[in-house]
Design a protein around this motif. Structure first.
Motif, PDB file in Angstrom:
ATOM      1  N   ARG A 352     -27.089 -22.340  -8.158  1.00  0.00           N
ATOM      2  CA  ARG A 352     -26.196 -21.269  -7.683  1.00  0.00           C
ATOM      3  C   ARG A 352     -25.061 -21.854  -6.848  1.00  0.00           C
ATOM      4  O   ARG A 352     -23.917 -21.411  -6.949  1.00  0.00           O
ATOM      5  CB  ARG A 352     -26.984 -20.240  -6.877  1.00  0.00           C
ATOM      6  N   ASP A 373     -28.277 -16.092 -14.553  1.00  0.00           N
ATOM      7  CA  ASP A 373     -29.176 -14.990 -14.206  1.00  0.00           C
ATOM      8  C   ASP A 373     -30.225 -14.783 -15.296  1.00  0.00           C
ATOM      9  O   ASP A 373     -31.401 -14.530 -15.007  1.00  0.00           O
ATOM     10  CB  ASP A 373     -28.380 -13.700 -14.000  1.00  0.00           C
ATOM     11  N   VAL A 481     -33.813 -15.041  -4.569  1.00  0.00           N
ATOM     12  CA  VAL A 481     -32.620 -15.811  -4.941  1.00  0.00           C
ATOM     13  C   VAL A 481     -32.442 -15.787  -6.457  1.00  0.00           C
ATOM     14  O   VAL A 481     -31.340 -15.579  -6.969  1.00  0.00           O
ATOM     15  CB  VAL A 481     -32.718 -17.263  -4.433  1.00  0.00           C
ATOM     16  N   GLY A 484     -31.072 -12.528  -7.662  1.00  0.00           N
ATOM     17  CA  GLY A 484     -29.736 -12.171  -7.190  1.00  0.00           C
ATOM     18  C   GLY A 484     -29.688 -11.309  -5.946  1.00  0.00           C
ATOM     19  O   GLY A 484     -28.598 -10.878  -5.542  1.00  0.00           O
ATOM     20  N   THR A 487     -28.019 -14.696  -2.311  1.00  0.00           N
ATOM     21  CA  THR A 487     -27.151 -15.662  -2.969  1.00  0.00           C
ATOM     22  C   THR A 487     -26.886 -16.817  -2.012  1.00  0.00           C
ATOM     23  O   THR A 487     -27.340 -16.796  -0.861  1.00  0.00           O
ATOM     24  CB  THR A 487     -25.839 -14.996  -3.430  1.00  0.00           C
ATOM     25  N   SER A 499     -26.963 -10.179  -0.818  1.00  0.00           N
ATOM     26  CA  SER A 499     -25.874  -9.755  -1.700  1.00  0.00           C
ATOM     27  C   SER A 499     -25.753  -8.236  -1.727  1.00  0.00           C
ATOM     28  O   SER A 499     -26.592  -7.506  -1.185  1.00  0.00           O
ATOM     29  CB  SER A 499     -26.131 -10.274  -3.116  1.00  0.00           C
TER      30      SER A 499
END
Length: 730
Positions: A352, A373, A481, A484, A487, A499
């Motif tokens: 990421r 993802d 993580v 999502g 982040t 996020s």
């Protein structure tokens, strides 16, 4: 070119004669029919699904030469070696050839003496190459690894976009674009560049049922990732070929060195190594048995080795396309193989962060983020991995596969809504500036010096997660993580940031279910016998004897072992034990040319003239030399004027007869000049060596020798015999 009165029947006849198979796999037959009839096609077929046959066979059925565009020198050489051994007039043009070699191949192209020509896109686009192609009779153009056309593809190569010249320069010549992986954007680019708007689309199943997919959490056991990898190899694939992928060059070198110290044959491969070292690693991997290559993604594309028994990832790939392409290099012969990965929070954070730091345009980063993802969702799934993988490529698998870790050892899930809210709240209240270890200390109430110095021991979230074990918190944070909710920062400090996706979860508007606290490793030792490539019992010993014979022959002919016969073919031989050429010829993978060339020598082992244990054990060299010598003497006959002593030297290479070889080489060169063709088209080096060893004294004695069909014997036989006799009587 082979004339075809009944196209389908002729295609099957050539399939059997050249490749040794009685029927096509999947949609191969439909693709061959379309290409033979002059139609364009876009072919999506998994690695190991038989893409190459879809352009090789139509090139034999149609007038002219099939031109194959490939970016890979290794693939060119590999396929040309295999085709020549099967009697096909194939050649390549690439940087490994001398100037004289290039001229010979170009002359053969223009003279119409090639069935297949492999060429890199850079060379094909030169003015000289295009002019030569315009002088030749072209059967078709096949663009292999066609996803390289697209910037959305996982291996974009700008030079591929220049292939748009083909429709304009060669109208009416069928074009085939072939790839193992291409999403909708990539397909659209392939169609646009190669003008395939009206082409047929052939999509084969992406399922590779012989591959077992497994993911193991890093640190799930007491040992580190390298030790876990070693345990996996020793337990399930001892002495077998495999590829280990690492993210960095340093990791590649350290892992290869460490595996070597543990007694494995492990070689490093990455773009930073000297060319000679890379080439040596690749050559050993292709030509030897049981070699493991530890590599970055710079290795593997175009490698045609069918008996790679495992592909392992010590670091997370960047996309589902990359993962599928890399794991697909295992088990191309359809025998049981493993795709094994070890994966942890650090991997998720690193990929990421790399994406966030990328200088690519925002639209490209969005696409790459979506691909990442999808890969992370695959890693974290509690359902059948194969179903998730195939669904990504638009294919539905109705039932769980039963051959992945989540099917063999189903993980448990739990309602993680409340602990997820705790972790997200801890990230927010600490300013979205700290990594997983710090957040875990806050949640567990560990009043470390750093925690106290920052005043985080006074936060409302300090100690709220005491009831959850530290290991479980690491699992929860990793999945947050991966999914999502958390982040990473673009600066690369390892900070975890809540996020926008986390807001509904924090407000209690959604429920989150996660896997139980580890990705459970599948202990497959008990399944080893069921998944073994070699047959059990006596057939297993015979299989090893056949492998030993194959390896010796491959070294003598300087080709990879699998070019002679695949493991699947040897396995069927060992199980069926054919006792005649007719029965041996019915085995899949034994074509007409190979039956004539190798049939009797393999039957010697199959009939039991040499005990399997002897042929496969310490005395195998002497045993196999005996077989080869008896076979050669029998074929040559008493009138062949054979020299006294053995035809094959104990070193495993053909014995030297320099006078005869020099005269044959001179005659071949003279004939090549007269005919205006390449020397290897008169007869290849392997045939020259065999002629020098056997020294037949009549044209009839040339029959049955590899590389000398009836047409060549008719055209050159008398000159060959004269050269041999002149060496005896100068």
């Amino acid at each position: 070119m082979i004339a075809a009165a009944s196209p389908d029947a002729q295609a099957l006849a050539v399939l059997k004669s050249v490749w040794g198979y009685d029927q096509f796999r999947g949609v191969q037959g439909e693709i061959v029919r379309a290409a033979t009839q002059g139609e364009n096609a876009l072919v999506l077929m998994p690695t190991g699904g038989g893409k190459s046959l879809c352009y090789q066979l139509p090139s034999l059925l149609r007038p002219g030469v099939g031109v194959v565009v490939s970016p890979l020198i290794a693939l060119m050489k590999d396929q040309v070696d295999a085709l020549r051994l099967s009697g096909v007039r194939a050649a390549y043009l690439n940087s490994t050839l001398s100037l004289q070699g290039v001229r010979e191949v170009e002359a053969a192209l223009v003279a119409g003496e090639l069935d297949l020509l492999y060429v890199a896109p850079e060379r094909l686009l030169t003015a000289r190459m295009l002019e030569l192609l315009e002088q030749a009779d072209i059967a078709l153009f096949a663009v292999d690894e066609a996803h390289c056309v697209s910037q959305w593809g996982h291996d974009f190569r700008p030079e591929y976009q220049g292939l748009g010249v083909l429709p304009a320069r060669f109208p009416g010549i069928p074009r085939l674009a072939l790839t193992a992986t291409a999403d909708e954007r990539t397909r659209a680019d392939i169609v646009r560049v190669l003008e395939l708007e009206n082409a047929q689309l052939f999509v084969s199943s992406f399922d590779r049922p012989n591959i077992q997919y497994r993911i193991q959490q890093k640190g799930a056991g007491k040992a580190g990732p390298k030790s876990e990898l070693l345990d996996f190899i020793r337990a399930e694939h001892p002495g077998e070929a495999g590829i280990v992928y690492c993210l960095s060059r340093r990791s590649v070198e350290e892992t290869a060195e460490w595996l070597g110290a543990q007694g494995l044959t492990a070689l490093p491969y990455h773009a930073g190594l000297p060319v000679r070292e890379r080439d040596s690693a690749q050559e050993r991997f292709i030509r030897e048995e049981g070699v493991i290559v530890v590599a970055t993604v710079a290795f593997g594309m175009g490698i045609d080795k069918p008996n790679v028994r495992f592909v392992a990832h010590l670091d997370l790939p960047k996309s589902m396309e990359g993962y599928y392409q890399e794991t697909g290099r295992a088990g191309r012969d359809s025998l049981p193989s493993t795709a094994w990965m070890t994966y942890g929070l650090a991997d998720v954070v690193n990929v990421r962060r790399m994406l966030a730091q990328s200088e690519a345009p925002e639209n490209v980063k969005r696409v790459e983020a979506a691909k990442l993802d999808a890969l992370l969702a695959y890693c974290e799934t509690a359902s059948c991995r194969r179903q998730v993988l195939l669904n990504y490529f638009g294919e539905n698998l109705p039932q769980p596969c039963g051959n992945c870790d989540t099917c063999l050892n189903p993980p448990q899930t739990f309602d993680a809504t409340r602990p997820a809210q705790m972790a997200l709240s801890a990230a927010i209240r600490t300013g979205n500036r700290f990594g997983a270890a710090h957040l875990t200390d806050v949640l567990l109430g560990n009043a470390t010096e750093r925690i106290r110095g920052l005043g985080h021991h006074q936060l409302p979230t300090f100690g709220v997660g005491k009831a959850v074990p530290e290991r479980s918190w690491r699992n929860i944070v990793r999945q947050l993580v991966a999914l999502g909710y958390l982040t990473t920062d673009a600066a690369g400090h390892g900070s975890l940031i809540a996020s926008a996706k986390a807001r509904p979860l924090l407000r209690g508007e959604e429920t989150l279910w996660l896997r139980e606290d580890m990705l459970t490793p599948q202990t497959a030792k008990k399944n080893r016998r069921d998944r073994s490539v070699a047959p059990a019992g006596a057939a297993g010993g015979l299989f090893e004897a056949l492998r030993a014979l194959r390896l010796k022959l491959s070294r003598e002919q300087e080709v990879p072992p699998y070019v002679i016969f695949h493991d699947a073919t040897l396995r069927e031989m060992a199980e069926r034990r054919p006792d005649s050429l007719a029965v041996l010829g019915s085995i899949a993978g034994v074509g007409t040319r190979k039956l004539a060339q190798y049939g009797e020598v393999f039957l010697e082992v199959l009939r039991g003239d040499v005990a399997p244990a002897e042929a496969a054990g310490t005395r195998k060299n002497d045993a196999l030399l005996s077989i080869l010598n008896r076979r050669a003497e029998s074929e040559a006959g008493p009138s062949a004027g054979l020299p006294e002593g053995r035809l094959f030297g104990g070193s495993g290479m053909l014995a030297s007869h320099p006078d005869v070889a020099d005269r044959l080489r001179a005659v071949r060169q003279q004939l090549a000049k007269v005919k205006g063709v390449s020397a290897f088209l008169i007869f290849p080096n392997a045939t020259l060596d065999l002629l020098a060893e056997r020294q037949p004294q009549s044209v009839n004695g040339l029959r049955g020798l590899p590389g000398l069909g009836e047409k060549r014997i008719e055209a050159y036989g008398e000159q060959i015999i004269a050269a041999i006799r002149s060496a005896d009587h100068p």
